[in-house]
Write a protein that holds these residues in place. Structure first.
Motif, short mmCIF file in Angstrom:
data_model
loop_
_atom_site.label_atom_id
_atom_site.label_comp_id
_atom_site.label_asym_id
_atom_site.label_seq_id
_atom_site.Cartn_x
_atom_site.Cartn_y
_atom_site.Cartn_z
N ARG A 192 -11.29 -4.38 1.30
CA ARG A 192 -12.46 -4.10 1.98
C ARG A 192 -12.08 -2.54 2.38
O ARG A 192 -11.20 -2.02 2.49
CB ARG A 192 -12.88 -4.97 3.14
N VAL A 194 -11.27 0.12 4.95
CA VAL A 194 -10.66 0.33 5.99
C VAL A 194 -10.46 1.75 6.67
O VAL A 194 -9.94 2.66 5.70
CB VAL A 194 -9.06 -0.26 6.12
N ASP A 195 -10.90 2.06 7.83
CA ASP A 195 -10.67 3.32 8.30
C ASP A 195 -9.91 3.50 9.61
O ASP A 195 -10.74 2.91 10.43
CB ASP A 195 -12.17 3.91 8.25
N PHE A 196 -8.86 4.18 9.70
CA PHE A 196 -8.20 4.25 10.92
C PHE A 196 -8.43 5.57 11.58
O PHE A 196 -7.60 5.92 12.39
CB PHE A 196 -6.59 3.62 10.69
N ILE A 198 -8.31 8.82 10.24
CA ILE A 198 -7.42 9.84 9.64
C ILE A 198 -8.52 10.87 9.33
O ILE A 198 -9.14 10.87 8.43
CB ILE A 198 -6.40 9.64 8.77
N SER A 207 -4.28 7.94 5.30
CA SER A 207 -5.70 7.46 5.25
C SER A 207 -5.75 6.03 4.60
O SER A 207 -6.35 5.31 4.93
CB SER A 207 -6.76 8.30 4.58
N ALA A 209 -3.22 4.20 3.59
CA ALA A 209 -2.33 3.07 4.06
C ALA A 209 -2.70 1.87 4.88
O ALA A 209 -2.45 0.67 4.36
CB ALA A 209 -0.68 3.81 5.02
N PRO A 210 -3.53 2.05 6.06
CA PRO A 210 -4.00 0.85 6.29
C PRO A 210 -4.91 -0.13 5.38
O PRO A 210 -4.86 -1.23 5.56
CB PRO A 210 -5.01 1.35 7.49
N ALA A 213 -2.33 -1.66 3.31
CA ALA A 213 -1.55 -3.12 4.01
C ALA A 213 -2.76 -4.22 4.31
O ALA A 213 -2.18 -5.23 4.32
CB ALA A 213 -1.12 -2.37 5.45
N HIS A 214 -3.98 -3.83 4.63
CA HIS A 214 -4.75 -4.77 4.76
C HIS A 214 -4.99 -5.72 3.52
O HIS A 214 -4.97 -6.97 3.78
CB HIS A 214 -6.27 -4.38 5.25
#
Lengths: 338, 152
Positions: A192, A194-196, A198, A207, A209-210, A213-214
């Motif tokens: 999916r 994912v936007d943390f 960055i 940008s 990596a999350p 990881a998810h």
């Protein structure tokens, strides 16, 4: 029934699609890199005998697809679908190459995760009984990508140490229900977005990596597995620092990775001797690493089971200029020795 | 995974800690060395042209022309970007960096034709410098005018 969905984002193939053949192409820097010798097509230079980088990439796509079909010994009319994409606006490198290919074509865009996306779709098409054979391909071109996403090549600017270098290259695989296989795809986890938050478009590793990881954590939960079930988990193009960030996020989920997590961007180039800053990136990065390193290792028995997780940064030059952050995506495929 | 705003903020802090920054001290030293050298070359050229009999104004115009020409040629040969990689702002700030930005764009966008490619993209890098340079110099001019009027 040839597959079933498991957990919230995954599919387990009861009759795994087989990886029957692979082919790859690469530019100059890729030829000098650790995987250079295994390239099927070595570009003479970044122009590849054409008069623009865009045409060069298009010819590279066409060459790789023709080569993988030729190596497989199949007739092109036996291949039911091609799933493929690249980084150019409106995926023109791929779309234009398809003018000379008579196989029905699904164009996909997942930024640098395209190889994962196209392989997942091809695997579902084959496993679902919609095709005996399907082809998945992805490509990127350093110069064409720089022109579209960054500055003119001859501009004398500095790039941050954490930036990555877009791979000039492409990789293709043919999946099939039956035949002499190099490896098999036993499961997939579709990522999916994912936007943390960055916002630095040069820091694509951070940008993505999350998202990586998810997807990896979700994969392990969906299949009720531990990282120890895998010989290696390969992210697509996080680079040195993105890889470390992803590792920290996954371990915070309670999974112990030890030294199982690697990144295709660190395999395709040698950071010690090649000037690529944090590593390689682009669709070609994971595609070449899959074709020239991961699948041969599964074939030779060096690995038994690998999680292949191409990662993509879903930005555009416009979104960056408008100050938007960079959303990431990652798609995981379980690859096993036959 | 912690997808809350707090989790994302913590992550961004971690990103700043993990990703290495270019060393400011060595970066400044290299920029000073190369940028300074370009200026020294300019100064030497100025003396040379003055010795050849030009007046100050003509000589300094010719210094600019020479440096721009040298930058354009080395950009075309693919040398200037290597210099830029080493020197950073040291080779971007002088007039040679400006020429590099224009020539690099010209080379890159020639493929899209002389009008819609080269013509429209020539100033993608240098354009903002020209625009805001002109605006700033006009503002400074107005301030100078007012100050001299009041002071004079």
């Amino acid at each position: 029934m040839s597959g079933r969905y498991v957990g919230s984002q995954s599919v387990l193939f009861e009759k795994p699609p087989l990886i029957l053949q692979t082919a790859s192409a690469g530019g100059m820097l890729e030829q000098q890199g650790p995987l250079g010798k295994a390239l099927d097509i070595a570009l003479s230079d970044e122009m590849n005998h054409e008069d623009s980088w865009e045409k060069a990439e298009c010819q590279m796509v066409l060459g790789t697809i023709r080569r993988v079909i030729q190596k497989s010994g199949l007739n092109s009319d036996q291949i039911r679908y091609i799933f493929a994409g690249d980084l150019m606006n409106q995926i023109t490198a791929t779309g234009f190459a398809m003018r000379d290919i008579s196989i029905p074509f699904f164009g996909v865009y997942g930024a640098c995760s395209t190889m994962g996306e196209s392989m997942q779709l091809a695997a579902m098409a084959v496993s679902g009984g919609f095709a005996d054979y399907a082809l998945a391909e992805a490509s990127s071109h350093f110069c064409a990508a720089e022109k579209q996403f960054r500055q003119p090549l001859a501009y004398g600017g500095q790039r941050p140490l954490y930036s990555t270098r877009t791979v000039t290259g492409s990789g293709a695989v043919i999946l099939g229900r039956e035949g002499k296989a190099k490896a098999k795809i036993t499961g997939i986890t579709t990522g999916r977005v994912v936007d943390f938050g960055i916002k630095d478009a040069n820091n694509m590793g951070a940008s993505m990596a999350p998202a990586a990881a998810h997807t990896i954590s979700q994969h392990l939960k969906d299949f009720e597995e531990n990282p120890s079930a895998y010989d290696r988990i390969f992210t697509g193009d996080l680079g040195q620092y993105g890889l470390q960030l992803a590792k920290e996020l996954i371990e915070r989920e309670g999974f112990s990775l030890e030294d199982r997590l690697s990144d295709c961007g660190l395999v395709v180039y040698d950071r010690e001797s090649q000037d690529v800053h944090a590593g390689g990136s682009g669709c070609g990065c994971s595609a070449i690493t899959l074709s020239n390193y991961i699948i041969p290792a599964l074939e030779e028995g060096k690995f038994r089971k690998v999680l292949f997780v191409p990662t993509g940064a879903l930005l555009s030059p416009l979104s960056t200029q408008q100050g938007e952050s960079v959303p990431g995506i990652a798609h995981a495929l379980v690859l096993e020795a036959v | 995974m912690n997808m809350t705003e707090q989790g994302k903020q913590d992550y961004r802090l971690r990103v700043s800690a993990v990703c290495p920054q270019t060393n400011l001290l060595s970066g400044c030293a290299k920029a000073f060395l190369v940028g300074g050298s370009i200026c020294v070359i300019g100064q030497l050229l100025l003396y040379l042209y003055q010795n050849a009999g030009m007046d100050m104004q003509t000589a300094s115009t010719w210094v600019s022309v020479t440096l721009i020409f040298a930058s354009a040629v080395t950009t075309g040969l693919g040398w200037y970007d290597n210099l830029g990689k080493f020197a950073g702002a040291g080779s971007i700030i002088p007039i040679t960096g400006f020429a590099n930005g224009v020539v690099a764009s010209a080379i890159e966008f020639k493929k899209e034709g002389f009008i819609l490619g080269l013509g429209s993209k020539l100033f993608t890098i240098a354009g903002p410098v020209i625009l805001y340079g002109l605006i700033t110099s006009s503002l400074v001019g107005v301030v100078y005018y007012l100050v001299t009027m009041l002071g004079g």
